[in-house]
Design a protein around this motif. Structure first.
Motif, PDB file in Angstrom:
ATOM      1  N   ARG A  98      31.622  14.578   6.442  1.00 48.45           N
ATOM      2  CA  ARG A  98      30.455  15.370   6.825  1.00 48.45           C
ATOM      3  C   ARG A  98      30.782  16.223   8.039  1.00 48.45           C
ATOM      4  NH1 ARG A  98      24.933  11.972   6.741  1.00 48.45           N
ATOM      5  NH2 ARG A  98      24.267  12.830   4.766  1.00 48.45           N
ATOM      6  N   MET A  99      30.262  17.430   8.039  1.00 47.28           N
ATOM      7  CA  MET A  99      30.406  18.302   9.198  1.00 47.28           C
ATOM      8  C   MET A  99      29.330  17.935  10.208  1.00 47.28           C
ATOM      9  SD  MET A  99      32.894  20.502   8.809  1.00 47.28           S
ATOM     10  CE  MET A  99      32.470  21.853   9.870  1.00 47.28           C
ATOM     11  N   ASP A 100      29.710  17.810  11.468  1.00 44.88           N
ATOM     12  CA  ASP A 100      28.730  17.527  12.503  1.00 44.88           C
ATOM     13  C   ASP A 100      27.871  18.765  12.740  1.00 44.88           C
ATOM     14  OD1 ASP A 100      29.718  14.988  12.840  1.00 44.88           O
ATOM     15  OD2 ASP A 100      31.066  15.567  14.473  1.00 44.88           O
TER      16      ASP A 100
END
Length: 88
Positions: A15-17
């Protein structure tokens, strides 16, 4: 009869922050008081401080994020400060 080979599951996607949308004001140095808003309809991005009421507007593209607007504001402040030092 032999056992069938099972396929390995693919690794889970990372997941991208989420990037910040509130920042520290360059004028009053109040933490998390600058909020960036992007108006994609009019292609305008605005960063405004809730404490000292300073604001900055710029044009945006589809790829623009709030950190880009804040960074442009900081760059513009540095550019203006360097112009003042050169003339003094």
């Amino acid at each position: 009869m032999g056992k069938r080979k099972s396929r390995a599951k693919p690794p889970p996607k990372k997941r991208m922050d989420k990037l910040d949308t509130v920042f520290c004001c360059p004028f009053c140095n109040h933490g998390s008081s600058v909020e960036c808003r992007i108006d994609m309809k009019n292609l305008i991005g605005e960063a405004a401080c809730r404490i000292c009421q300073e604001s900055f507007s710029t044009t945006v593209t589809a790829l623009t994020e709030p950190i880009d607007i804040y960074s442009e504001w900081i760059d513009e402040c540095e550019r203006v400060n360097n112009l003042d030092e050169d003339t003094a």
